[in-house]
Structures are given as structure tokens and as C-alpha cells.
Design a protein around this motif. Structure first.
Motif, short mmCIF file in Angstrom:
data_model
loop_
_atom_site.label_atom_id
_atom_site.label_comp_id
_atom_site.label_asym_id
_atom_site.label_seq_id
_atom_site.Cartn_x
_atom_site.Cartn_y
_atom_site.Cartn_z
N GLN A 6 -9.04 -2.23 3.25
CA GLN A 6 -7.72 -1.73 3.60
C GLN A 6 -6.53 -2.50 3.73
O GLN A 6 -5.31 -2.51 3.26
CB GLN A 6 -7.68 -0.64 4.40
CG GLN A 6 -6.73 0.33 4.84
CD GLN A 6 -5.64 -0.03 5.37
OE1 GLN A 6 -5.91 -0.66 6.51
NE2 GLN A 6 -4.58 0.47 5.43
N ARG A 9 -5.53 -4.41 0.75
CA ARG A 9 -4.84 -3.81 -0.45
C ARG A 9 -3.32 -3.18 0.27
O ARG A 9 -2.38 -3.18 -0.60
CB ARG A 9 -5.48 -2.23 -0.54
CG ARG A 9 -4.95 -1.24 -1.48
CD ARG A 9 -5.90 -0.08 -1.66
NE ARG A 9 -7.22 -0.44 -2.32
CZ ARG A 9 -7.35 -0.36 -3.69
NH1 ARG A 9 -6.46 -0.36 -4.64
NH2 ARG A 9 -8.58 -0.98 -4.08
N THR A 10 -3.26 -3.00 1.48
CA THR A 10 -2.06 -2.69 2.00
C THR A 10 -0.97 -4.17 1.82
O THR A 10 0.14 -3.97 1.17
CB THR A 10 -2.22 -2.48 3.63
OG1 THR A 10 -2.99 -1.37 3.77
CG2 THR A 10 -0.72 -2.42 4.12
N TYR A 13 0.24 -3.92 -1.56
CA TYR A 13 1.05 -2.88 -2.04
C TYR A 13 2.49 -3.30 -1.23
O TYR A 13 3.46 -2.97 -1.89
CB TYR A 13 0.78 -1.60 -1.32
CG TYR A 13 1.51 -0.38 -1.70
CD1 TYR A 13 1.34 0.39 -2.81
CD2 TYR A 13 2.54 0.18 -0.52
CE1 TYR A 13 2.09 1.34 -3.15
CE2 TYR A 13 3.12 1.48 -0.96
CZ TYR A 13 3.09 2.07 -2.24
OH TYR A 13 3.77 2.94 -2.56
N SER A 30 0.69 1.87 -7.76
CA SER A 30 -0.05 2.90 -7.32
C SER A 30 -1.52 2.35 -6.91
O SER A 30 -1.91 1.44 -7.32
CB SER A 30 -0.28 4.19 -8.45
OG SER A 30 0.97 4.92 -8.42
N ASP A 31 -2.16 3.12 -6.26
CA ASP A 31 -3.56 3.04 -5.86
C ASP A 31 -4.27 3.01 -7.24
O ASP A 31 -3.77 3.33 -8.08
CB ASP A 31 -4.26 3.78 -4.82
CG ASP A 31 -5.29 3.16 -3.94
OD1 ASP A 31 -6.00 2.47 -4.65
OD2 ASP A 31 -5.67 3.70 -2.98
N GLU A 32 -5.50 2.99 -7.25
CA GLU A 32 -6.61 3.13 -8.51
C GLU A 32 -6.04 4.23 -9.28
O GLU A 32 -5.84 4.20 -10.40
CB GLU A 32 -8.02 3.47 -8.02
CG GLU A 32 -8.88 3.42 -9.03
CD GLU A 32 -9.60 1.94 -9.25
OE1 GLU A 32 -10.17 1.70 -10.49
OE2 GLU A 32 -10.09 1.49 -8.26
N LEU A 47 -3.44 -0.87 -8.28
CA LEU A 47 -4.24 -1.60 -7.62
C LEU A 47 -5.59 -1.19 -7.58
O LEU A 47 -5.97 -0.07 -7.12
CB LEU A 47 -3.82 -1.62 -6.08
CG LEU A 47 -2.20 -2.10 -5.95
CD1 LEU A 47 -1.81 -2.06 -4.46
CD2 LEU A 47 -1.97 -3.58 -6.27
#
Length: 145
Positions: A6, A9-10, A13, A30-32, A47
């Protein structure tokens, strides 16, 4: 052991959000899965999948992590890889601002020591209802402590 996915990923982003443009348009990140507001975008960044393995020692919680970044371009006309390459160039410029450094923002509880692009490929185009979708996928490996 701590979960580093997390925060990693942050960091991505924070690095990429509102930082990518093409033809004077901000490219959504965007996320997945794409956000509802991004579904009509012709060009966007996902991502994607993450994987990792423990590299810890008796005195540290180390991890080797892998992040997948997908650049997606949808078009009803003849497609070109130029938009994909343009966005990839922007991402790589932000992620690797100088040799030996990564541009990922610091995250509480982890240190992202290294980042290295290990895979960079195009996915064969797909056609759905007259829309051609092409993708460029980059995989970045990290040492996270």
C-alpha cells in the motif's frame, strides 16, 4: 514483518497523479480498475499487479517488490503507439530523474531504496465494438526496507 504494497502504490499515485499530459489533456491514473470518471478516457494509466518476496534478515523487514504500470490507449481510428510512448517517457522521467535515484515520494514506515525497470513491452491490440485498445506494460522492481 510489514506490508509495503500500500505505501509503495501510494508513492506511485502521488508521483503520477495530475503529472501526465498528452495533447494538453491530463491523463488519469487509476488503481487496477479504472474509476467510473475515467471510463471515457482514450488514454489512461493503470497501477497494475504487484508482487513481492521477503528479503528480510534477523534485524530488518526487507522486501523485493514488483510494480506493473499499464498505459492504455483506445481509438476508433487507426491506432499508433506514439501516445503510449509519450506517456511512458513522462513516467520514466518522473520515476528516474537522475542515474542512481528514484523520484518516488517518501512514505511513512518504509524506505524505497532502489527502483529498476525490468520489463517494458507492448500487448497485442484488441478490438471490441470497433474500438482498438493497445497497451504498453512496464514492470519496475524495488528494494524496500
Amino acid at each position: 514483518m510489514i506490508d509495503v504494497k500500500q505505501p509503495l502504490r501510494t508513492a506511485y499515485y502521488q508521483l503520477l497523479f495530475n503529472a501526465l499530459t498528452y495533447n494538453a489533456t491530463t491523463i488519469p491514473v487509476s488503481d487496477e480498475l479504472t474509476k467510473q470518471a475515467d471510463l471515457n478516457a482514450k488514454l489512461y494509466v493503470l497501477l497494475g499487479a504487484m508482487s513481492g518476496q521477503d528479503a528480510g534478515t534477523f534485524s530488518s523487514f526487507n522486501s523485493k517488490e514488483q510494480m506493473t504500470i499499464q498505459i492504455v490507449f483506445k481509438s476508433s481510428a487507426q491506432t499508433s503507439k506514439i501516445p503510449l510512448d509519450n506517456i511512458a517517457g513522462q513516467i520514466l522521467g518522473l520515476l528516474f530523474p537522475a542515474p542512481g535515484f528514484n523520484g518516488l515520494p517518501a512514505q511513512a514506515g518504509i524506505s524505497i531504496l532502489t527502483a529498476q525497470k525490468t520489463v517494458d513491452r507492448y500487448i497485442d491490440p484488441s478490438i471490441n465494438n470497433g474500438i482498438t485498445i493497445i497497451r504498453r506494460v512496464m514492470t519496475i522492481n524495488h528494494n524496500v526496507w
